[in-house]
Design a protein around this motif. Structure first.
Motif: not given
Ligand code: ATP
Length: 452
Positions: A76-86, A90-93, A97-99
């Protein structure tokens, strides 16, 4: 679901339980004939081992459930974060996100290690319990018989006992396997039990052709008993071929109105008519074929451009001529021809190789290909560059020529394309004239998102 259940049934029942039960009853009879007293003592060991198996089964179920949940959380986490990688970049996160990823991945690793350990240890623990029980029985039998048995009877009794233990062990193993698979089966049942919010009538009618006349009469709606009314006795008549712009404050109920027209929900009271037929009496498939949706979160699938436009016929045969016509009407043909393989270009996961404006035009082309008489356009709030915006608006304008259109509008230019402008606020509709829309007071009341 049925094949899974039948496979489980076959493994557990036909291959384990039935032969096991036959062997068990044959050996138990044999033992009873040799010595009823010793058989009774042996029987006392069985509940103890059954309890131990049940306990191990329950532990396995819990550990398996943890492993299933951890993998579900990670995906679920990967589905959410990978499409929002930009957005993440952009937010230096990236670091945070790695943590978060490490945390979830570690939890998954630990849960799976625990499951593997349990899987490896369970048969050994069961073996120890059985052999412990067997040893106690052997000693007990010799003490109880005190020489009353001849050696042949003892050997025969012990052999029967060993053969009796084997099917019990098989049933124990099958029980553990079942417990291990139970969380996965529970999740499958949970998914299959997601009920549709609307019920199709048995005698629902098929709509062959639709002119596109839409009427909402006295429609009230709320999302749950405890929630406030989103629509309150709303009346709206959109004539066939008309374009109506719907504006209003965020959360005012514009998308809800569109969802009701697609019959994703049923109104609390009142009704919705399509060509004077209540949509509750119409086949859902046929209703949704005639009502097309271009939503603000454009959905593009991985696959070719042609597959994305001809989505309706994805599993049958996509009509390439129709795809190209739809793309031309949606102002998309030009950019598609410049892609490396034209209509056969793979657009990547979620259309990642396309720009925002290109995705929107593909979605419009898809709606044209669908051939729906009624279109719901939920205009994207995200801004496009002026050239892209012009191309998208021109495509939308073409659509309004031969369709009934309900456009949830966020830009003044789109609002002005419509024959009528309606303001939806506090669950009620109010018709606005063009001049009143340009009046700043009404504009503010309508929506802060309308740029006037
Ligand atoms: N699935 C849902 N479950 C519960 N409440 C919901 C659901 N969808 C929407 N709502 C609520 O219903 C109200 C109307 O939402 P709706 O999406 O129709 O508004 P909208 O006018 O389209 O807003 P926007 O312009 O921001 O997209 C909001 O208060 C929203 O929180």
């Amino acid at each position: 679901m049925l094949p899974i259940l039948s496979m489980l049934f076959s493994i557990l029942y036909e291959q384990t339980v039935v032969p096991g039960a036959l062997q068990l009853s044959a050996m138990a009879t044999q033992m009873l004939v040799i010595s009823p007293a010793l058989s009774a003592i042996s029987a006392m060991v069985i509940p103890g081992t059954s309890l131990a198996i049940a306990y191990l089964g329950e532990r396995t179920r819990k550990i398996s459930k943890e492993a299933h949940l951890s993998v579900a959380n990670l995906s679920a986490y990967l589905n959410e974060v990978l499409p929002a990688i930009l957005f993440v970049k952009a937010n230096n996160a990236e670091l945070s996100e790695n943590v978060r990823f490490q945390r979830l991945a570690n939890a998954d690793l630990l849960a799976h290690l625990k499951k593997k350990k349990m899987k490896a240890l369970t048969p050994q623990i069961i073996q120890i319990i059985y052999f412990g029980g067997l040893f106690t029985l052997c000693v007990g039998s010799l003490v109880v018989s005190r020489g009353s048995f001849d050696s042949r009877s003892i050997v025969s009794f012990m052999t029967s006992l060993v053969f009796l233990v084997e099917p019990i062990q098989d049933v124990g193993k099958a029980f553990n396997e079942w417990k291990q698979g139970e969380p996965a089966i529970e999740r499958l049942f949970d998914l299959s039990n997601l009920k549709s919010k609307v019920i199709e009538k048995q005698d629902a009618i098929e709509l062959e052709t639709v002119k596109g006349d839409v009427k909402f009469y006295d429609v009230s709606f709320r999302y749950g008993d405890e929630r406030p009314l989103v629509l309150n006795k709303l009346n709206l008549h959109i004539q066939a071929g008309e374009t109506v712009a719907l504006i209003g404050p965020s959360g005012g109920g514009k998308t809800t109105l569109a969802k009701l027209l697609l019959r994703l929900y049923d109104p609390l009271s009142g009704g919705i008519l399509l060509d004077n037929k209540n949509i509750q009496n119409v086949h859902l498939e046929s209703l949704r074929r005639h009502v097309g949706l271009v939503s603000q979160d454009v959905t593009i699938f991985s696959g070719t451009v042609a597959e994305n436009i001809g989505y309706k016929d994805l599993t049958t045969k996509i009509d390439m001529e129709k795809v190209q016509m739809a793309a031309r009407d949606a102002n998309a043909d030009e950019f598609i021809r410049m892609l490396p393989k034209g209509y056969e270009t793979d657009v990547g996961p979620r259309g990642s190789s396309l720009s925002g404006g290109q995705k929107q035009r593909l979605a419009i082309a898809r709606a044209i290909y669908q051939d729906a008489s009624i279109l719901i356009l939920d205009e994207a709030t995200s801004a496009l560059d002026s050239k892209s915006e012009l191309l998208v608006r021109q495509a939308l304008e073409k659509l309004t020529k031969n369709h009934t259109v309900l456009v949830i509008a966020h830009r003044l230019e789109t609002v002005l394309m419509a024959n009528r402008i309606l303001l939806l606020a506090n669950g009620e509709l109010q018709e606005l004239s063009r001049s009143s829309l340009l009046n700043e007071r009404v504009a503010n009341m309508a929506s802060n998102e309308i740029v006037i």
